[in-house]
Design an enzyme around this catalytic site. Structure first.
Site, PDB file in Angstrom:
ATOM      1  N   CYS A  60      53.557  36.747  39.711  1.00 20.45           N
ATOM      2  CA  CYS A  60      53.514  35.295  39.968  1.00 20.45           C
ATOM      3  C   CYS A  60      54.804  34.527  39.701  1.00 20.45           C
ATOM      4  O   CYS A  60      55.244  33.756  40.533  1.00 20.45           O
ATOM      5  CB  CYS A  60      52.420  34.670  39.129  1.00 20.45           C
TER       6      CYS A  60
ATOM      7  N   TYR B 273      43.503  41.034  41.607  1.00 19.30           N
ATOM      8  CA  TYR B 273      43.611  40.583  40.218  1.00 19.30           C
ATOM      9  C   TYR B 273      43.072  39.166  40.039  1.00 19.30           C
ATOM     10  O   TYR B 273      42.661  38.787  38.953  1.00 19.30           O
ATOM     11  CB  TYR B 273      45.069  40.631  39.768  1.00 19.30           C
ATOM     12  N   VAL B 274      43.119  38.359  41.112  1.00 21.79           N
ATOM     13  CA  VAL B 274      42.629  36.990  41.011  1.00 21.79           C
ATOM     14  C   VAL B 274      41.158  36.918  41.412  1.00 21.79           C
ATOM     15  O   VAL B 274      40.302  36.494  40.630  1.00 21.79           O
ATOM     16  CB  VAL B 274      43.482  36.042  41.895  1.00 21.79           C
TER      17      VAL B 274
ATOM     18  N   SER C 144      44.291  31.694  46.300  1.00 22.27           N
ATOM     19  CA  SER C 144      45.586  32.371  46.156  1.00 22.27           C
ATOM     20  C   SER C 144      46.645  31.322  45.907  1.00 22.27           C
ATOM     21  O   SER C 144      46.538  30.197  46.378  1.00 22.27           O
ATOM     22  CB  SER C 144      45.978  33.092  47.444  1.00 22.27           C
TER      23      SER C 144
ATOM     24  N   GLU D 191      44.241  29.388  40.612  1.00 23.38           N
ATOM     25  CA  GLU D 191      43.793  30.146  39.445  1.00 23.38           C
ATOM     26  C   GLU D 191      44.907  30.211  38.409  1.00 23.38           C
ATOM     27  O   GLU D 191      46.030  30.589  38.724  1.00 23.38           O
ATOM     28  CB  GLU D 191      43.397  31.563  39.894  1.00 23.38           C
ATOM     29  N   PHE D 192      44.576  29.866  37.184  1.00 24.23           N
ATOM     30  CA  PHE D 192      45.590  29.870  36.125  1.00 24.23           C
ATOM     31  C   PHE D 192      45.426  31.029  35.152  1.00 24.23           C
ATOM     32  O   PHE D 192      46.065  31.053  34.115  1.00 24.23           O
ATOM     33  CB  PHE D 192      45.537  28.551  35.340  1.00 24.23           C
ATOM     34  N   LEU D 193      44.540  31.970  35.474  1.00 20.79           N
ATOM     35  CA  LEU D 193      44.323  33.066  34.522  1.00 20.79           C
ATOM     36  C   LEU D 193      45.616  33.846  34.310  1.00 20.79           C
ATOM     37  O   LEU D 193      46.444  33.966  35.212  1.00 20.79           O
ATOM     38  CB  LEU D 193      43.224  34.013  35.007  1.00 20.79           C
TER      39      LEU D 193
ATOM     40  N   ALA E  88      53.403  24.735  37.293  1.00 21.69           N
ATOM     41  CA  ALA E  88      53.041  25.292  35.985  1.00 21.69           C
ATOM     42  C   ALA E  88      53.744  26.631  35.784  1.00 21.69           C
ATOM     43  O   ALA E  88      54.318  26.895  34.714  1.00 21.69           O
ATOM     44  CB  ALA E  88      51.526  25.454  35.889  1.00 21.69           C
TER      45      ALA E  88
ATOM     46  N   ARG F  54      61.222  43.754  23.107  1.00 22.28           N
ATOM     47  CA  ARG F  54      60.085  42.828  23.004  1.00 22.28           C
ATOM     48  C   ARG F  54      59.925  42.222  21.620  1.00 22.28           C
ATOM     49  O   ARG F  54      58.930  41.546  21.351  1.00 22.28           O
ATOM     50  CB  ARG F  54      58.787  43.565  23.371  1.00 22.28           C
TER      51      ARG F  54
ATOM     52  N   LYS G 194      50.126  24.264  40.663  1.00 27.41           N
ATOM     53  CA  LYS G 194      50.118  25.696  40.321  1.00 27.41           C
ATOM     54  C   LYS G 194      51.553  26.242  40.321  1.00 27.41           C
ATOM     55  O   LYS G 194      51.972  26.934  39.393  1.00 27.41           O
ATOM     56  CB  LYS G 194      49.236  26.439  41.325  1.00 27.41           C
TER      57      LYS G 194
HETATM   58  P1  ADP Z   1      46.134  38.899  43.687  1.00 30.49           P
HETATM   59  O1  ADP Z   1      46.936  39.357  42.488  1.00 30.49           O
HETATM   60  O2  ADP Z   1      46.626  37.583  44.232  1.00 30.49           O
HETATM   61  O3  ADP Z   1      44.656  38.909  43.456  1.00 30.49           O
HETATM   62  P2  ADP Z   1      45.998  41.425  45.109  1.00 30.49           P
HETATM   63  O4  ADP Z   1      47.035  42.047  45.976  1.00 30.49           O
HETATM   64  O5  ADP Z   1      45.632  42.076  43.817  1.00 30.49           O
HETATM   65  O6  ADP Z   1      46.456  39.923  44.882  1.00 30.49           O
HETATM   66  O7  ADP Z   1      44.637  41.277  45.931  1.00 30.49           O
HETATM   67  C1  ADP Z   1      44.519  40.721  47.193  1.00 30.49           C
HETATM   68  C2  ADP Z   1      43.453  41.519  47.952  1.00 30.49           C
HETATM   69  O8  ADP Z   1      43.160  40.844  49.175  1.00 30.49           O
HETATM   70  C3  ADP Z   1      43.877  42.928  48.353  1.00 30.49           C
HETATM   71  O9  ADP Z   1      42.987  43.864  47.774  1.00 30.49           O
HETATM   72  C4  ADP Z   1      43.773  42.939  49.896  1.00 30.49           C
HETATM   73  O10 ADP Z   1      43.267  44.160  50.395  1.00 30.49           O
HETATM   74  C5  ADP Z   1      42.800  41.802  50.160  1.00 30.49           C
HETATM   75  N1  ADP Z   1      42.908  41.230  51.495  1.00 30.49           N
HETATM   76  C6  ADP Z   1      44.008  40.819  52.144  1.00 30.49           C
HETATM   77  N2  ADP Z   1      43.701  40.315  53.358  1.00 30.49           N
HETATM   78  C7  ADP Z   1      42.360  40.393  53.495  1.00 30.49           C
HETATM   79  C8  ADP Z   1      41.411  40.023  54.514  1.00 30.49           C
HETATM   80  N3  ADP Z   1      41.806  39.436  55.643  1.00 30.49           N
HETATM   81  N4  ADP Z   1      40.100  40.286  54.300  1.00 30.49           N
HETATM   82  C9  ADP Z   1      39.693  40.859  53.149  1.00 30.49           C
HETATM   83  N5  ADP Z   1      40.522  41.217  52.151  1.00 30.49           N
HETATM   84  C10 ADP Z   1      41.839  40.998  52.303  1.00 30.49           C
END
Ligand code: ADP
Length: 464
Positions: free
Chosen positions: A273, A11-12, A127, A158-160, A220, A442, A217
């Site tokens: 978050c 998502y980030v 992150s 990231e603040f999105l 906030a 809501r 972060k």
């Molecule tokens: P966020 O909401 O913080 O973006 P997510 O769980 O949606 O978190 O995304 C984090 C992504 O990072 C996951 O898709 C996961 O597979 C990936 N990930 C975790 N560790 C590694 C790594 N060592 N190399 C590549 N991708 C990774």
């Protein structure tokens, strides 16, 4: 040509780096992930995350200067700048379980960079992580650098907000870039400043030291969540006294020192978050021997749990103290509108409480799949298992289907399509058991109008 690699296509990482590619056609952006299914989805017509405006951006640049791949090593080798946006979930076991962030993914990704890099890199912590994580990343990277390869580390939180990610990334309130206060640190910071200022006004790109950036972060998110818990605490007083929480929020919000945003009472905050970041702050405070500070921030999460519990009690009490075998329609399952994300959604807790009371719940959410809903409700710790879910949960294709024959409706997510005018509440009323109840978690419905139709309406923060 600058090459950017983003480790973690979530998502980030996904939206934030897709926007860089969209804004800077001469920068090559490769987003990598170990999860093949996720990368396949990014490369398909059906992107793995729903976010208004994201499709257009990805479809416009994919295959040109935006690439999605599972070849993590190659992307690291080719990159000048590497964003680390892997997941940092709350630890489930061991030291700090239930509070501290699990930094295993960050460490694995950092070690991978150290292992495969053949040229110098700027590594950007994206992150959300506890304060001073960059220090650990730096130690790992420095222990593996040579006279030909150096690693500089930056913090660029990231603040999105999900649901408005593309607008937030295109026109952010600010971009934070933290660096070590050394000549090399400043030089690295400038490289990233040069990327962002291609589309963001200079004065909105704020530079500071690494630790301030990391803590900002967490701070906030803690302040935002605290506002919600504050208005939710007031909603309980409103319900008991006859005050109206919307009026109170409006009155307070007109004070320019307080401001009107983020003062909407609700069934409780969710998302990956707020809770996680506050608990990180609590853990950090405890580690720093600041128990009063830890207790203060912890109470924000306690109030959120209380709000969900309180709302469920109100539902059960209103439905004549029993919901056993009653059909209850839950409208919305995502943690907020305009996202398919269900992490920490209040709807999960509500569903679980209602299932434990033996209600039959019919769930409809425009963007959350039946598979996801069932997965969320059978996660360890939620309080319901597969047998409960099979027996008590139906996932529906529309609000009308969910509400037909129901004794009550519970609004869990503020999707626009649930608003009056977009959903035909007369049609829904006609199809329900009588008396027909609506619980607005809501504050999106027009209670007097619903009462005219014949509904019994119960709203958060309005008198019982
Ligand atoms: P966020 O909401 O913080 O973006 P997510 O769980 O949606 O978190 O995304 C984090 C992504 O990072 C996951 O898709 C996961 O597979 C990936 N990930 C975790 N560790 C590694 C790594 N060592 N190399 C590549 N991708 C990774």
């Amino acid at each position: 040509m600058v090459n950017i690699c983003c480790i973690g296509a979530g998502y980030v990482g996904g939206p934030s780096c897709a926007v860089i590619a969209y804004q800077c056609h001469d920068i090559n952006v490769t987003i990598v992930d170990l999860n093949q299914a996720r990368i396949d989805a990014w490369n398909s017509d059906n992107l793995p995350i729903y976010e208004p405006g994201l499709d257009e951006i990805v479809f416009a640049r994919r295959g040109k200067n935006l690439f999605f791949s599972t070849n993590v090593d190659q992307a690291i080798i080719d990159a000048d700048l590497i964003f680390v946006s892997v997941n940092t979930p709350t630890k489930k076991t061991g030291m700090g379980a239930g509070m501290a962030a699990d930094l295993a993914y960050i460490e694995t990704a950092t070690r991978r960079i150290a292992q495969v890099a053949t040229t110098s890199k700027i590594v950007i912590e994206k992150s959300t992580v506890p304060c001073r994580t960059a220090q650990s990343m730096r130690t790992i990277l420095e222990a593996n650098s040579s006279k030909d390869i150096r690693f500089d580390i930056l913090s660029n939180p990231e603040f999105l907000a999900e649901g408005t990610a593309i607008a937030d990334l295109t026109k952010p309130d600010r971009v934070l870039i933290g660096c070590l206060q050394t000549p090399e640190g400043f030089a690295a910071q400038q490289k990233l400043v040069d990327v962002y200022t291609r589309w963001i006004p200079k004065e909105k790109v704020i530079t500071m030291n690494l630790w301030s950036s990391e803590l900002s972060k967490l701070a906030a998110n803690a302040l935002l969540a605290q506002r919600i818990s504050s208005i939710n605490a007031l909603s309980a007083i409103c319900e008991a006294t006859g005050a109206d929480v919307d009026e109170v929020a409006y009155a307070c919000g007109t004070d320019s020192r307080i401001g009107p945003k983020f003062l909407k009472a609700s069934v409780g905050f969710g998302g990956s978050c707020f809770q996680k970041d506050i608990l990180n702050l609590v853990y950090l405070s405890e580690q720093l021997f600041l128990p009063e500070v830890a207790a203060y921030w912890k109470s924000v999460v306690t109030m959120n749990e209380y709000q969900k519990m309180r709302f469920t009690h109100r539902i059960v009490r209103t439905l004549f103290n029993t919901v056993t075998n009653k059909k209850i329609a839950l409208l919305g399952f995502a943690f907020k509108k305009d996202t398919g994300d269900t992490r920490e959604s209040a709807a999960i807790t509500l569903s679980s409480y209602l299932i434990q009371e033996h209600a039959n719940i019919a769930i409809y959410d425009p963007k959350v799949s039946a598979k996801q809903i069932k997965m969320d409700l059978t996660e360890p710790g939620v309080g319901t298992n597969e047998a409960d879910v099979n027996k008590h949960v139906t996932v529906c294709q529309s609000a009308y289907e969910a509400c037909a024959g129901a004794a009550a409706i519970v609004i869990c997510t503020e999707w626009d399509e649930f608003k009056m005018g977009q959903t035909d509440y007369q049609k829904i009323f006609d199809s329900m058991q009588k008396p027909a109840f609506i619980f607005d978690g809501r504050l999106i419905l027009d209670a007097p109008k619903l009462r005219e139709i014949g509904f019994r309406v119960e709203t958060i923060g309005k008198s019982i």
